[in-house]
Design a protein around this motif. Structure first.
Motif, mmCIF file in Angstrom:
data_model
loop_
_atom_site.group_PDB
_atom_site.id
_atom_site.type_symbol
_atom_site.label_atom_id
_atom_site.label_comp_id
_atom_site.label_asym_id
_atom_site.label_seq_id
_atom_site.Cartn_x
_atom_site.Cartn_y
_atom_site.Cartn_z
ATOM 1 N N ALA A 69 -37.648 10.254 -36.558
ATOM 2 C CA ALA A 69 -37.481 10.590 -37.810
ATOM 3 C C ALA A 69 -36.580 12.066 -38.056
ATOM 4 C CB ALA A 69 -39.477 11.284 -38.125
ATOM 5 N N LEU A 70 -36.600 12.293 -36.995
ATOM 6 C CA LEU A 70 -35.588 13.564 -37.703
ATOM 7 C C LEU A 70 -33.653 13.616 -37.379
ATOM 8 C CD1 LEU A 70 -37.736 16.227 -36.388
ATOM 9 C CD2 LEU A 70 -37.810 15.947 -38.054
ATOM 10 N N ASP A 71 -33.461 13.192 -36.076
ATOM 11 C CA ASP A 71 -32.403 13.080 -35.786
ATOM 12 C C ASP A 71 -31.654 11.349 -35.938
ATOM 13 O OD1 ASP A 71 -32.650 15.351 -34.305
ATOM 14 O OD2 ASP A 71 -32.873 14.031 -32.166
ATOM 15 N N GLY A 72 -32.601 10.482 -36.844
ATOM 16 C CA GLY A 72 -31.711 8.782 -37.337
ATOM 17 C C GLY A 72 -31.425 8.423 -36.462
ATOM 18 N N LYS A 73 -32.020 8.689 -35.212
ATOM 19 C CA LYS A 73 -31.559 8.036 -33.629
ATOM 20 C C LYS A 73 -32.594 7.256 -32.881
ATOM 21 C CE LYS A 73 -28.064 11.452 -32.803
ATOM 22 N NZ LYS A 73 -27.431 12.287 -31.679
ATOM 23 N N HIS A 74 -32.399 6.640 -32.105
ATOM 24 C CA HIS A 74 -32.924 6.072 -31.796
ATOM 25 C C HIS A 74 -33.324 5.867 -30.254
ATOM 26 C CE1 HIS A 74 -33.823 4.262 -35.686
ATOM 27 N NE2 HIS A 74 -35.748 3.815 -35.137
ATOM 28 N N VAL A 75 -33.060 6.664 -29.672
ATOM 29 C CA VAL A 75 -32.629 7.247 -28.153
ATOM 30 C C VAL A 75 -33.634 7.074 -27.139
ATOM 31 C CG1 VAL A 75 -31.935 9.018 -26.693
ATOM 32 C CG2 VAL A 75 -30.899 8.529 -29.146
ATOM 33 N N PHE A 76 -35.219 7.419 -27.760
ATOM 34 C CA PHE A 76 -36.425 6.766 -26.869
ATOM 35 C C PHE A 76 -37.231 6.023 -27.364
ATOM 36 C CE2 PHE A 76 -33.763 11.498 -25.894
ATOM 37 C CZ PHE A 76 -34.160 11.387 -25.264
ATOM 38 N N GLY A 77 -38.182 6.019 -26.188
ATOM 39 C CA GLY A 77 -38.872 4.708 -26.946
ATOM 40 C C GLY A 77 -39.766 4.670 -25.532
ATOM 41 N N PHE A 78 -41.193 4.018 -25.262
ATOM 42 C CA PHE A 78 -41.489 3.603 -23.917
ATOM 43 C C PHE A 78 -41.525 1.850 -23.975
ATOM 44 C CE2 PHE A 78 -44.121 6.841 -26.228
ATOM 45 C CZ PHE A 78 -43.925 8.089 -25.327
ATOM 46 N N THR A 79 -41.772 2.067 -22.112
ATOM 47 C CA THR A 79 -41.896 0.741 -21.454
ATOM 48 C C THR A 79 -43.750 0.457 -20.888
ATOM 49 O OG1 THR A 79 -40.743 0.891 -19.832
ATOM 50 C CG2 THR A 79 -39.377 -0.372 -21.559
ATOM 51 N N GLY A 80 -43.773 -0.745 -20.418
ATOM 52 C CA GLY A 80 -44.815 -0.509 -19.644
ATOM 53 C C GLY A 80 -45.736 -0.204 -20.190
ATOM 54 N N ARG A 81 -46.937 -0.577 -19.771
ATOM 55 C CA ARG A 81 -48.610 -0.326 -20.248
ATOM 56 C C ARG A 81 -49.373 0.554 -19.399
ATOM 57 N NH1 ARG A 81 -49.686 -2.403 -25.517
ATOM 58 N NH2 ARG A 81 -48.468 -3.976 -26.351
ATOM 59 N N GLY A 82 -49.769 1.255 -20.014
ATOM 60 C CA GLY A 82 -51.137 1.840 -18.689
ATOM 61 C C GLY A 82 -50.204 2.375 -18.427
ATOM 62 N N PRO A 83 -50.793 2.149 -16.594
ATOM 63 C CA PRO A 83 -50.475 3.346 -15.900
ATOM 64 C C PRO A 83 -48.989 2.821 -15.449
ATOM 65 C CG PRO A 83 -52.088 1.986 -14.349
ATOM 66 C CD PRO A 83 -52.095 1.667 -16.069
ATOM 67 N N GLY A 84 -48.776 1.991 -15.838
ATOM 68 C CA GLY A 84 -46.797 1.490 -15.994
ATOM 69 C C GLY A 84 -46.249 2.446 -16.830
ATOM 70 N N LYS A 85 -47.042 2.463 -18.203
ATOM 71 C CA LYS A 85 -46.434 3.217 -19.080
ATOM 72 C C LYS A 85 -45.139 4.099 -18.572
ATOM 73 C CE LYS A 85 -47.290 4.228 -23.866
ATOM 74 N NZ LYS A 85 -47.639 5.045 -25.155
ATOM 75 N N ARG A 86 -44.070 3.600 -19.452
ATOM 76 C CA ARG A 86 -42.839 5.195 -18.873
ATOM 77 C C ARG A 86 -41.861 5.352 -19.737
ATOM 78 N NH1 ARG A 86 -45.127 5.822 -15.402
ATOM 79 N NH2 ARG A 86 -44.792 5.252 -12.797
ATOM 80 N N LEU A 87 -41.225 6.866 -20.583
ATOM 81 C CA LEU A 87 -40.053 7.247 -21.317
ATOM 82 C C LEU A 87 -39.140 5.572 -20.826
ATOM 83 C CD1 LEU A 87 -40.128 8.931 -23.871
ATOM 84 C CD2 LEU A 87 -38.894 10.551 -21.948
ATOM 85 N N ALA A 88 -38.665 6.044 -21.638
ATOM 86 C CA ALA A 88 -36.993 4.797 -21.856
ATOM 87 C C ALA A 88 -35.922 5.453 -23.053
ATOM 88 C CB ALA A 88 -37.235 3.197 -21.859
ATOM 89 N N VAL A 89 -35.025 4.954 -22.040
ATOM 90 C CA VAL A 89 -33.833 5.290 -23.208
ATOM 91 C C VAL A 89 -32.766 4.396 -23.732
ATOM 92 C CG1 VAL A 89 -33.308 7.513 -22.356
ATOM 93 C CG2 VAL A 89 -32.257 6.013 -21.176
ATOM 94 N N ASN A 90 -32.947 4.201 -24.863
ATOM 95 C CA ASN A 90 -31.734 3.215 -25.671
ATOM 96 C C ASN A 90 -30.593 2.343 -24.782
ATOM 97 O OD1 ASN A 90 -31.451 0.940 -27.383
ATOM 98 N ND2 ASN A 90 -30.719 2.668 -29.144
ATOM 99 N N GLY A 91 -30.299 2.024 -23.836
ATOM 100 C CA GLY A 91 -29.917 2.128 -22.825
ATOM 101 C C GLY A 91 -29.815 1.809 -21.630
ATOM 102 N N PRO A 92 -28.963 1.437 -20.592
ATOM 103 C CA PRO A 92 -28.901 1.075 -19.688
ATOM 104 C C PRO A 92 -28.981 2.881 -18.965
ATOM 105 C CG PRO A 92 -26.688 1.147 -20.031
ATOM 106 C CD PRO A 92 -27.513 1.186 -21.028
ATOM 107 N N ASN A 93 -28.599 3.839 -19.124
ATOM 108 C CA ASN A 93 -29.074 5.334 -18.966
ATOM 109 C C ASN A 93 -28.765 6.107 -19.978
ATOM 110 O OD1 ASN A 93 -25.995 5.499 -18.641
ATOM 111 N ND2 ASN A 93 -25.807 5.353 -16.505
ATOM 112 N N LEU A 94 -29.068 7.270 -19.764
ATOM 113 C CA LEU A 94 -29.307 8.610 -21.015
ATOM 114 C C LEU A 94 -27.550 8.652 -21.184
ATOM 115 C CD1 LEU A 94 -30.753 10.264 -22.342
ATOM 116 C CD2 LEU A 94 -30.207 12.345 -20.782
ATOM 117 N N ALA A 95 -26.930 8.276 -20.719
ATOM 118 C CA ALA A 95 -25.099 8.750 -20.848
ATOM 119 C C ALA A 95 -24.580 7.509 -22.324
ATOM 120 C CB ALA A 95 -24.121 8.756 -19.648
#
Lengths: 237, 181
Positions: free
Chosen positions: A160-186
Motif C-alpha cells: 500500500a505505501l511502497d507500491g512493491k510486493h516484497v513481503f507475504g506469508f507462506t504456510g498455515r497455522g503454526p507453520g505460517k512464516r514471513l516470506a519474500v518475493n524471491g529466493p532471498n531478500l537480496a
C-alpha cells in the motif's frame, strides 16, 4: 454540529465519534488508548493480532476493524480484557525466539513495550524455541525470523505505501512464516528507506549498520509506556 | 529477633546479576545490617545451611547440577525469585535450544575452529554434569514466586524488590524498573 457525529461510551465515559470511524480511531481521538499491535497508521487494519479486542455491547470485537455505531457501549480497560491481552502477548513471546537482551530493537519494540505496559515479568506459557531463519543476504536490510509475530504490517506497507510486493506469508497455522518475493531478500527490490521496513513493530526487519544508535535511557519506551502518547496524562502508569 | 536470611546462586548464568546486586553501591552496608547471607557466591558458602527467607536464582537450567541446586533452593527458601533473563527465559545460553544437543557437543569439542582435541572424544567424566536437552527457565522446573527481568536487572530493581520483601510486601516495581535488557 457535524451531522455525522455520534456518541458512544467507552468504560462508562461518553465520547464523540464520526460515522465511519473504527472504534480504535474514535478512542484515539478521545484520548483513550486501546492496546494494539498489528494496527499501523496509514494502513488498512487487519484485525490479526486481537490485542485490541474490546467488548461491544457485551461481544468481543477487534477495535481496529469494527466501525462505530450510535449508542455503542464499549468495554476496554477491564480486568478481563487486560488478562486476555496479557495472554496474547505472552503467547507471542513464547512462540518466537525473543532475546531482548541483545536485540537492536529493544527499547523501541512495540511487542516488548506492550509487555512492559502490562507489567509482564515472566510468561505463563512454556517456551517453544522454534526453528526460524535469518536472511542477511541484502546489503542494507535483514530479516530475523526469530522475532516475527506475523502482524503483517510489512506485507501491507510494502503493497500500500511502497507500491512493491516484497513481503507475504507462506504456510498455515503454526507453520505460517514471513516470506519474500524471491529466493532471498537480496533478490527483491526492498530498500532501506521503505515504509515496510520501518513498519516492523519488532526486530524482525532491520536496517543494517544503525543498531543500538539510541543509547539506553533515551529510547522510545524507556520512561513512558506505549500508549501514553494517546492518553492525555498517565502519571506513574 | 534473628535477621532474615538470603541465599543466592548462579545456575546457567554469567554472574552479571550478582554484579548488579553489588552495584547497589553503599546500600550494601544497609543490606548487611538488614539480612544474613546463607549460601552465596558472595561469601563462598557452598551449601545451604538452614531455612532461608529469600532465595535469588540467577541463570536458567542447562544441566542436571543446575536442577539439583534449584530444587535444593526451592526446598529451603520461603520465597524464591528468578533474577534476570536467563532464569526467566533461558537467556543467551538458550540460543542452543534451536540446535540439536549432539551438534552442540560436536561443535564445542570436535569441529569448532579453535578446538584442540587429539583424542577426538567428547568429555564424559562422571564429575561433569550432564547437559539437559534444552536450557529451561527456572519456573518450568520449580515454582518461582517472583520474577525480576533484565539483563541484568538494575541495582535499583534488585534493591526495590528486596526492600519490599523485607517489609513483607510483594515487589511491585514501577514502570521504569521492569526492563528485559
Amino acid at each position: 454540529m457535524n451531522t455525522d457525529a455520534i456518541t458512544l461510551t467507552i468504560d462508562g465515559k461518553k465520547i464523540e465519534a464520526r460515522r465511519g470511524d473504527t472504534i480504535l480511531e474514535a478512542a484515539d481521538r478521545a484520548g483513550v488508548y486501546v492496546p494494539r499491535l498489528c494496527w499501523m497508521k496509514d494502513l488498512l487494519p487487519a484485525g490479526g493480532c486481537r490485542v485490541c479486542t474490546v467488548r461491544v455491547n457485551g461481544r468481543p470485537q477487534a477495535a481496529c476493524t469494527q466501525p462505530v455505531a450510535p449508542g455503542m457501549v464499549i468495554e476496554n480497560d477491564t480486568e478481563e480484557l487486560r488478562e486476555l491481552r496479557r495472554d496474547l502477548i505472552d503467547m507471542l513471546f513464547v512462540e518466537g525466539n525473543h532475546f531482548c537482551m541483545f536485540c537492536e530493537k529493544s527499547g523501541n519494540c512495540e511487542l516488548q513495550a506492550l509487555a512492559y505496559r502490562f507489567g509482564i515479568t515472566a510468561p505463563k506459557y512454556p517456551y517453544l524455541f522454534p526453528q526460524r531463519g535469518v536472511d542477511a543476504s541484502h546489503p542494507d536490510v535483514m530479516i530475523d525470523g526469530n522475532r516475527c509475530v506475523l502482524c503483517g504490517r510489512c506485507v501491507r506497507a510494502s503493497r500500500a505505501l511502497d507500491g512493491k510486493h516484497v513481503f507475504g506469508f507462506t504456510g498455515r497455522g503454526p507453520g505460517k512464516r514471513l516470506a519474500v518475493n524471491g529466493p532471498n531478500l537480496a533478490a527483491t527490490d526492498v530498500a532501506a528507506p521503505d515504509r515496510a521496513v520501518a513498519a516492523c513493530p519488532t526486530g524482525t526487519l532491520l536496517v543494517k549498520r544503525v543498531g543500538y544508535k539510541v543509547p539506553v535511557g533515551r529510547r522510545l519506551y524507556d520512561h513512558s509506556p506505549i500508549g501514553s502518547e494517546i492518553e492525555p496524562q498517565t502519571p506513574g502508569k | 529477633m534473628a535477621k532474615p536470611k538470603v541465599a543466592t546462586t548462579s545456575l546457567c548464568g554469567c554472574f552479571g546479576c550478582h554484579m548488579s546486586l553489588l552495584d547497589i553501591d553503599d546500600r550494601i552496608l544497609q543490606l548487611v545490617e538488614l539480612v544474613d547471607f546463607d549460601r552465596s557466591p558472595i561469601n563462598d558458602i557452598k551449601e545451604i545451611e538452614g531455612q532461608v527467607d529469600i532465595g535469588l536464582i540467577e541463570g536458567g537450567c542447562c544441566n542436571e547440577e543446575n536442577l539439583k541446586v534449584l530444587h535444593e533452593f526451592r526446598r529451603h527458601c520461603k520465597i524464591l525469585i528468578s533474577v534476570g533473563d536467563c532464569a526467566i527465559n533461558g537467556g543467551i545460553p538458550a540460543l542452543r535450544n534451536m540446535v540439536p544437543l549432539e551438534e552442540c557437543y560436536r561443535e564445542a569439542y570436535l569441529n569448532g575452529p579453535t578446538v584442540v582435541n587429539p583424542a577426538g572424544k567428547v568429555p564424559d567424566d562422571p564429575e561433569i554434569p550432564l547437559l539437559l536437552d534444552k536450557v529451561y527457565p527456572c519456573h518450568e522446573a520449580v515454582k518461582i514466586d517472583y520474577h525480576l527481568p533484565g539483563c541484568p536487572p538494575s541495582a535499583d530493581t534488585l534493591w526495590a524488590a528486596l526492600v519490599a520483601l523485607l517489609n513483607g510486601k510483594a515487589p511491585e516495581l514501577p514502570y521504569e524498573l521492569v526492563k528485559y535488557d
